[in-house]
Design a protein around this motif. Structure first.
Motif, PDB file in Angstrom:
ATOM      1  N   ARG A 103     -23.634 -29.743  57.656  1.00 55.66           N
ATOM      2  CA  ARG A 103     -22.842 -29.143  56.580  1.00 55.66           C
ATOM      3  C   ARG A 103     -23.074 -27.634  56.604  1.00 55.66           C
ATOM      4  NH1 ARG A 103     -23.689 -31.664  51.184  1.00 55.66           N
ATOM      5  NH2 ARG A 103     -24.538 -33.385  52.380  1.00 55.66           N
ATOM      6  N   ALA A 104     -22.055 -26.854  56.238  1.00 58.90           N
ATOM      7  CA  ALA A 104     -22.215 -25.402  56.268  1.00 58.90           C
ATOM      8  C   ALA A 104     -21.811 -24.788  54.937  1.00 58.90           C
ATOM      9  CB  ALA A 104     -21.365 -24.813  57.394  1.00 58.90           C
ATOM     10  N   GLU A 105     -22.608 -23.818  54.509  1.00 57.98           N
ATOM     11  CA  GLU A 105     -22.304 -23.100  53.257  1.00 57.98           C
ATOM     12  C   GLU A 105     -21.506 -21.861  53.604  1.00 57.98           C
ATOM     13  OE1 GLU A 105     -24.702 -22.313  50.148  1.00 57.98           O
ATOM     14  OE2 GLU A 105     -25.731 -24.242  50.138  1.00 57.98           O
ATOM     15  N   ILE A 106     -20.329 -21.757  53.025  1.00 53.10           N
ATOM     16  CA  ILE A 106     -19.427 -20.656  53.365  1.00 53.10           C
ATOM     17  C   ILE A 106     -19.348 -19.674  52.193  1.00 53.10           C
ATOM     18  CG2 ILE A 106     -17.068 -20.071  54.122  1.00 53.10           C
ATOM     19  CD1 ILE A 106     -18.546 -21.946  56.088  1.00 53.10           C
ATOM     20  N   PRO A 107     -19.551 -18.378  52.468  1.00 52.31           N
ATOM     21  CA  PRO A 107     -19.444 -17.400  51.376  1.00 52.31           C
ATOM     22  C   PRO A 107     -18.031 -17.347  50.801  1.00 52.31           C
ATOM     23  CG  PRO A 107     -20.197 -16.350  53.442  1.00 52.31           C
ATOM     24  CD  PRO A 107     -19.823 -17.763  53.766  1.00 52.31           C
ATOM     25  N   ILE A 108     -17.922 -16.956  49.536  1.00 52.72           N
ATOM     26  CA  ILE A 108     -16.596 -16.760  48.932  1.00 52.72           C
ATOM     27  C   ILE A 108     -16.416 -15.257  48.701  1.00 52.72           C
ATOM     28  CG2 ILE A 108     -15.061 -17.305  46.993  1.00 52.72           C
ATOM     29  CD1 ILE A 108     -16.708 -19.835  46.502  1.00 52.72           C
ATOM     30  N   TYR A 109     -15.280 -14.728  49.185  1.00 47.48           N
ATOM     31  CA  TYR A 109     -15.065 -13.288  49.126  1.00 47.48           C
ATOM     32  C   TYR A 109     -14.067 -12.928  48.035  1.00 47.48           C
ATOM     33  CZ  TYR A 109     -14.526  -8.534  50.834  1.00 47.48           C
ATOM     34  OH  TYR A 109     -14.523  -7.164  50.953  1.00 47.48           O
ATOM     35  N   SER A 110     -14.368 -11.856  47.302  1.00 48.35           N
ATOM     36  CA  SER A 110     -13.418 -11.379  46.289  1.00 48.35           C
ATOM     37  C   SER A 110     -12.787 -10.071  46.770  1.00 48.35           C
ATOM     38  CB  SER A 110     -14.136 -11.153  44.957  1.00 48.35           C
ATOM     39  OG  SER A 110     -13.362 -10.292  44.142  1.00 48.35           O
ATOM     40  N   PHE A 111     -11.454 -10.103  46.961  1.00 46.51           N
ATOM     41  CA  PHE A 111     -10.738  -8.891  47.372  1.00 46.51           C
ATOM     42  C   PHE A 111     -10.666  -7.898  46.210  1.00 46.51           C
ATOM     43  CE2 PHE A 111      -9.289 -11.916  50.517  1.00 46.51           C
ATOM     44  CZ  PHE A 111      -9.296 -11.160  51.659  1.00 46.51           C
ATOM     45  N   LYS A 113     -13.109  -7.358  44.106  1.00 50.14           N
ATOM     46  CA  LYS A 113     -14.422  -6.703  43.970  1.00 50.14           C
ATOM     47  C   LYS A 113     -14.882  -6.077  45.280  1.00 50.14           C
ATOM     48  CE  LYS A 113     -16.126  -9.713  40.309  1.00 50.14           C
ATOM     49  NZ  LYS A 113     -16.376 -11.140  40.132  1.00 50.14           N
ATOM     50  N   HIS A 114     -14.178  -6.333  46.362  1.00 55.52           N
ATOM     51  CA  HIS A 114     -14.602  -5.902  47.706  1.00 55.52           C
ATOM     52  C   HIS A 114     -16.014  -6.420  48.004  1.00 55.52           C
ATOM     53  CE1 HIS A 114     -11.186  -3.198  48.157  1.00 55.52           C
ATOM     54  NE2 HIS A 114     -11.467  -2.649  47.006  1.00 55.52           N
ATOM     55  N   ALA A 115     -16.300  -7.626  47.570  1.00 53.31           N
ATOM     56  CA  ALA A 115     -17.656  -8.161  47.744  1.00 53.31           C
ATOM     57  C   ALA A 115     -17.646  -9.682  47.676  1.00 53.31           C
ATOM     58  CB  ALA A 115     -18.556  -7.623  46.640  1.00 53.31           C
ATOM     59  N   ARG A 116     -18.715 -10.272  48.220  1.00 58.36           N
ATOM     60  CA  ARG A 116     -18.887 -11.728  48.073  1.00 58.36           C
ATOM     61  C   ARG A 116     -19.260 -12.042  46.638  1.00 58.36           C
ATOM     62  NH1 ARG A 116     -22.690 -12.638  53.388  1.00 58.36           N
ATOM     63  NH2 ARG A 116     -21.098 -12.001  54.860  1.00 58.36           N
ATOM     64  N   ILE A 117     -18.833 -13.189  46.143  1.00 62.28           N
ATOM     65  CA  ILE A 117     -19.275 -13.587  44.806  1.00 62.28           C
ATOM     66  C   ILE A 117     -20.524 -14.466  44.949  1.00 62.28           C
ATOM     67  CG2 ILE A 117     -16.937 -13.402  43.854  1.00 62.28           C
ATOM     68  CD1 ILE A 117     -16.847 -16.488  43.799  1.00 62.28           C
ATOM     69  N   ASP A 118     -21.138 -14.810  43.825  1.00 63.84           N
ATOM     70  CA  ASP A 118     -22.419 -15.522  43.870  1.00 63.84           C
ATOM     71  C   ASP A 118     -22.314 -16.933  44.435  1.00 63.84           C
ATOM     72  OD1 ASP A 118     -23.765 -13.403  42.927  1.00 63.84           O
ATOM     73  OD2 ASP A 118     -23.734 -14.041  40.811  1.00 63.84           O
ATOM     74  N   ARG A 119     -21.159 -17.562  44.168  1.00 68.44           N
ATOM     75  CA  ARG A 119     -21.012 -18.951  44.611  1.00 68.44           C
ATOM     76  C   ARG A 119     -20.676 -19.059  46.087  1.00 68.44           C
ATOM     77  NH1 ARG A 119     -16.611 -21.051  42.567  1.00 68.44           N
ATOM     78  NH2 ARG A 119     -15.932 -19.138  41.560  1.00 68.44           N
ATOM     79  N   THR A 120     -20.875 -20.248  46.669  1.00 72.81           N
ATOM     80  CA  THR A 120     -20.436 -20.517  48.044  1.00 72.81           C
ATOM     81  C   THR A 120     -19.637 -21.828  48.024  1.00 72.81           C
ATOM     82  OG1 THR A 120     -22.498 -21.720  48.444  1.00 72.81           O
ATOM     83  CG2 THR A 120     -22.419 -19.427  49.192  1.00 72.81           C
ATOM     84  N   THR A 121     -18.899 -22.091  49.122  1.00 75.17           N
ATOM     85  CA  THR A 121     -18.265 -23.414  49.230  1.00 75.17           C
ATOM     86  C   THR A 121     -18.970 -24.157  50.350  1.00 75.17           C
ATOM     87  OG1 THR A 121     -16.445 -22.047  50.064  1.00 75.17           O
ATOM     88  CG2 THR A 121     -15.851 -23.879  48.674  1.00 75.17           C
ATOM     89  N   GLU A 122     -18.982 -25.464  50.253  1.00 73.70           N
ATOM     90  CA  GLU A 122     -19.605 -26.256  51.312  1.00 73.70           C
ATOM     91  C   GLU A 122     -18.540 -26.931  52.148  1.00 73.70           C
ATOM     92  OE1 GLU A 122     -22.523 -29.096  50.229  1.00 73.70           O
ATOM     93  OE2 GLU A 122     -24.036 -27.579  50.683  1.00 73.70           O
ATOM     94  N   ILE A 123     -18.705 -26.861  53.454  1.00 79.67           N
ATOM     95  CA  ILE A 123     -17.808 -27.630  54.319  1.00 79.67           C
ATOM     96  C   ILE A 123     -18.677 -28.696  54.983  1.00 79.67           C
ATOM     97  CG2 ILE A 123     -16.308 -27.588  56.337  1.00 79.67           C
ATOM     98  CD1 ILE A 123     -15.462 -24.881  55.724  1.00 79.67           C
TER      99      ILE A 123
END
Ligand code: CTP
Length: 247
Positions: A103-111, A113-123
């Motif tokens: 399983r991989a944790e994928i960062p979530i990006y906010s356009f 904020k120009h930054a990753r947010i705290d949460r991640t998604t799992e695939i």
């Protein structure tokens, strides 16, 4: 019996046998910003009609900016269209994890904020991943992992108008800033880095989702690949059964 090209007998066969869910097919889909990569990816997923297909966007792998660059980003003066803006090391790591059936944790990006947010998604254990982004066919390590390479094509004016509408609607931008960024970075870097990726593509899709013929070809290709893989896995399972019976 030979499994994965190794003729080492039953024990080695067990060690080398990868279950079907560990053998994800990855489709790379590159093209200009605004060329319709997201829409094309969604259309592929819909047409494939399989339960375990995920879209992975390279946008999730934008690097974290230092404070100066972060301020520049809000002035539309940061170059997000050079390969250096993407964390390819992390992308490759995640793709390898998924290829290995993990399983991989994928960062979530906010356009906005120009930054990753705290949460991640799992695939977790997909059969097919559609990897879409302006640099999906760029890094040689990624290219090595791809089963199919698609380049999505659209006129520059179509791309720019789509981008203006989308960035105002979804990414918290204003028209002046979008146009400034387009001419400073998006357009020159498209010519320099994005467009050359068409040379490594298996299929070039003109006019994106409107192109039903190309869409059907893409879907048929993926279906054939998956069929080949499942036949291979069934054959591998069969030889395992034979090996176990003769012990
Ligand atoms: N980008 C941005 N601000 C950021 C990060 C990226 O404006 N903080 C822009 C880059 O300039 C780049 C674009 O995002 O050109 C990449 O996304 P894009 O390809 O436009 O979106 P997708 O939905 O992936 O593709 P498409 O428009 O083809 O559907």
């Amino acid at each position: 019996p030979v499994v994965n090209g190794e003729a080492d007998g039953t024990i080695a066969m067990r060690a080398h046998y990868a279950p079907p869910w560990a053998d994800v097919s990855i489709i790379g889909l590159a093209g200009s910003s605004g060329s319709g990569k997201s829409t094309l990816s969604q259309a592929i997923v819909r047409k494939l009609n399989l339960p375990w297909v995920v879209i992975l966007s390279i946008d999730s792998f934008y690097k974290t900016l230092d404070p100066e660059s972060h301020k520049a980003a809000f002035r539309n003066e940061y170059d997000f269209d050079a390969p250096d803006a993407i964390d390819f090391d992390v992308l490759v790591e995640k793709l390898r994890e998924l290829k290995a059936g993990k399983r991989a944790e994928i960062p979530i990006y906010s356009f906005e904020k120009h930054a990753r947010i705290d949460r991640t998604t799992e695939i977790y254990s997909p059969h097919v991943i559609v990897l879409e982004g302006i640099f999906a066919l760029y890094d040689p390590r990624v290219l090595d992992l791809l089963d199919m390479k698609i380049f999505c094509e659209a006129d520059a004016d179509t791309c720019l108008s789509r981008r203006i509408l989308r960035d105002v609607r979804d990414r918290g931008r204003d028209v002046e800033g979008i146009i400034k960024q387009w001419f400073s970075f998006v357009k020159p870097n498209f010519q320099k880095y994005v467009d050359p990726q068409r040379d490594v593509a298996d299929i070039i899709v003109p006019r994106g989702v409107e192109n039903h013929v190309a869409m059907s070809m893409v879907v048929q290709f993926i279906e054939r690949k998956l069929l080949e893989k499942s036949t291979h896995h069934r054959a591998a399972l069969k030889s395992l059964e034979v090996g176990a019976q003769s012990e």
